[in-house]
Each structure stands twice: as C-alpha cells, then as structure tokens.
Motif scaffolding. Structure first.
Motif, mmCIF file in Angstrom:
data_model
loop_
_atom_site.group_PDB
_atom_site.id
_atom_site.type_symbol
_atom_site.label_atom_id
_atom_site.label_comp_id
_atom_site.label_asym_id
_atom_site.label_seq_id
_atom_site.Cartn_x
_atom_site.Cartn_y
_atom_site.Cartn_z
ATOM 1 N N GLN A 216 93.604 -10.225 97.363
ATOM 2 C CA GLN A 216 93.764 -10.283 95.920
ATOM 3 C C GLN A 216 92.712 -9.463 95.177
ATOM 4 O O GLN A 216 92.966 -8.962 94.078
ATOM 5 C CB GLN A 216 93.727 -11.736 95.461
ATOM 6 N N GLY B 8 100.211 -13.721 94.429
ATOM 7 C CA GLY B 8 99.125 -14.444 95.084
ATOM 8 C C GLY B 8 99.476 -15.881 95.378
ATOM 9 O O GLY B 8 99.040 -16.451 96.384
ATOM 10 N N HIS C 4 88.454 -14.051 92.510
ATOM 11 C CA HIS C 4 88.604 -13.919 93.963
ATOM 12 C C HIS C 4 87.304 -13.468 94.630
ATOM 13 O O HIS C 4 87.033 -13.848 95.776
ATOM 14 C CB HIS C 4 89.754 -12.970 94.289
ATOM 15 N N SER D 273 103.034 -9.188 91.922
ATOM 16 C CA SER D 273 101.892 -9.358 91.028
ATOM 17 C C SER D 273 101.688 -8.127 90.149
ATOM 18 O O SER D 273 101.301 -8.238 88.991
ATOM 19 C CB SER D 273 100.623 -9.623 91.840
ATOM 20 N N SER E 135 97.957 -4.245 99.717
ATOM 21 C CA SER E 135 97.858 -4.700 98.336
ATOM 22 C C SER E 135 97.856 -3.528 97.359
ATOM 23 O O SER E 135 98.500 -3.575 96.303
ATOM 24 C CB SER E 135 96.588 -5.536 98.154
#
Length: 259
Positions: free
Chosen positions: A52, A28, A173, A20, A202
């Motif tokens: 996310q 995602g 999100h 991403s 992440s």
C-alpha cells in the motif's frame, strides 16, 4: 511461498491497486482480507504495508498537483497520537476481531448526526479522524472505509480526493510498517522477492487506473465509491462472524451434531 503463489499474489495486487487507483479505496480492503487468510497477522500487516505504500505513494506522485496539504497535516497529527498510544500496549488482535472491525469502519462516520458534516480542512476533525483511523490501521491493517467516508464529505473533486487520501494513506501504512515490523513483540519479517513483486504490481495497477479516473465524473465516482464501501464492509462482517462461530460449530458436528 512457492513461485506460483507469489505470481498469483502479484496479479491480485495489480487488480487491487487498479481498484484503489480508480476510487482511492477498496483495493487495500480486499487485499488485507486475502493476506489475513494466507499468513499470520503480523506478516500480513507488513506485506500489506509495503504494497500500500507503493500503491499510495505512486498514486500521490501521479496526482501530486491535486494534493490538499492542510488535510494531510491535520491527519498526521492524529496518526502520531495513535502510534504513541498503541506503542504503549503493543496490542495485536486476532483475525475475527480484525475482520469485524474492517466491516464496521465504513458505518462509523455514517452514525454522525446529520448536522456534523465531515470537513478534512478542519484541524480538530482531521486530528480526530487521524487518531481513529490510525488506531484502526494498527488493529485491522486498513482504515480506508472510514477515511473514504471522511473525504467523501469534503468539498473535493475526485482527483483531489484520490490524491489527498493517497498521501494520508502513505503516512498510515508507513506507520503500520514501523509498528508491525519493529515495535510489537512478535515483529514480522518478509521475503524480499515477494516485497519487490508487491511494489511493482502496485505501481502497475495504479498507473493503469489513471486514464479511467480521468474519464469518470464526480457523480459517478461518489456513487460507485459508496456502493463498493458498503458491499465490502458487509462481506467482512459476515466473514468475521463466521470465524467467531466456526470453531464451536465444527466442534459440535464432530461430537455427532448440534444439540
């Protein structure tokens, strides 16, 4: 979850955040498919939302100088409309429906007439896309493929696409977290250790992707983005169809074979 499973999910989150971070998409979409296979839908949605939010929030911070704020504001109007509408029904889809919708979303924008080019700077387009994307987010966990197609149609460089879409996804999100973590009847809870691993993984994956994005050209970005969107979408359509037919097919075999 066992420590081994948490570690495996952490590695997956690093990889999907890297993807991403490089393309502003796809990570995602892959992650939610795995989470839906491992846990109940509301729990998968809450964990995915936290992951996310960390990925997109950190990506937006890293590329903050390239954010186009008008498309973000337009998108937020549509997201608010969708949340208000969905809060009235509190609908939670089953997994096959969610997967089929995941696969169908990339092709929705491509069905528009050729003379209607997506323009994120237009208020009406941003609001319409924001409403549709937020509705898809609350049904499937992601709206990336449709939003990717929307931003690929705008007059943005690759850095602006990644940064602006990251802000829109952060809003989406967060809204999803509110919906699945508090509004629906079967609201989900989450292990704080797993949530912490998700956030750190992440941020790490997003950071690792930055240098490679800098080295990529806009033409390479668009070409690879379209290929990834189409490939992942086709996989989820096939997977969703299998889940729909699996129960009757297995039942038929249990009875001694297909008639």
């Amino acid at each position: 979850m066992t420590p081994i499973m948490i570690a495996a999910l952490g590695l997956l989150m690093v990889a999907t955040a890297f993807l991403s971070g490089l393309f502003g998409m796809a990570g995602g979409l892959i992650l939610i498919g795995v989470l839906l296979a491992l846990m109940p839908l509301p729990t998968a949605m809450v964990l995915h939302a936290i992951t996310q939010m960390a990925s997109n929030g950190w990506r937006a911070f890293l590329w903050r100088a390239h954010i186009r704020w008008r498309p973000v504001a337009n998108y937020m109007v549509g997201a608010a409309i969708a949340l208000g509408a969905w809060s009235l029904t509190r609908y939670v889809p089953d997994k096959p429906t969610a997967l089929l919708l995941l696969g169908a979303t990339p092709f929705m924008a491509r069905l528009l007439p050729a003379n209607i080019k997506p323009d994120p700077d237009q208020l009406w387009q941003g609001t319409v896309y924001g409403t549709i994307c937020m509705g898809l987010m609350l049904m499937t966990g992601v709206s990336g493929p449709l939003l990717d197609t929307f931003f690929l149609g705008g007059d943005f460089g690759r850095r602006e696409k990644v940064a602006t879409k990251a802000m829109c996804q952060l809003v989406s999100h967060f809204t999803k977290l509110i919906y699945f973590g508090g509004i629906i009847d079967q609201a989900a809870s989450l292990d704080p250790v797993l949530a912490g691993v998700a956030i750190l993984a992440s941020m790490l994956g997003t950071t690792l992707a930055r240098r490679l994005l800098e080295a990529m050209t806009d033409q390479q970005f668009i070409a690879w983005s379209n290929k990834l969107i189409t490939t992942i979408a086709c996989y989820y359509i096939a997977y969703g169809c299998w889940l729909l037919v699996r129960t009757p097919v297995l039942a038929a075999f249990d009875k001694g074979g297909l008639q």
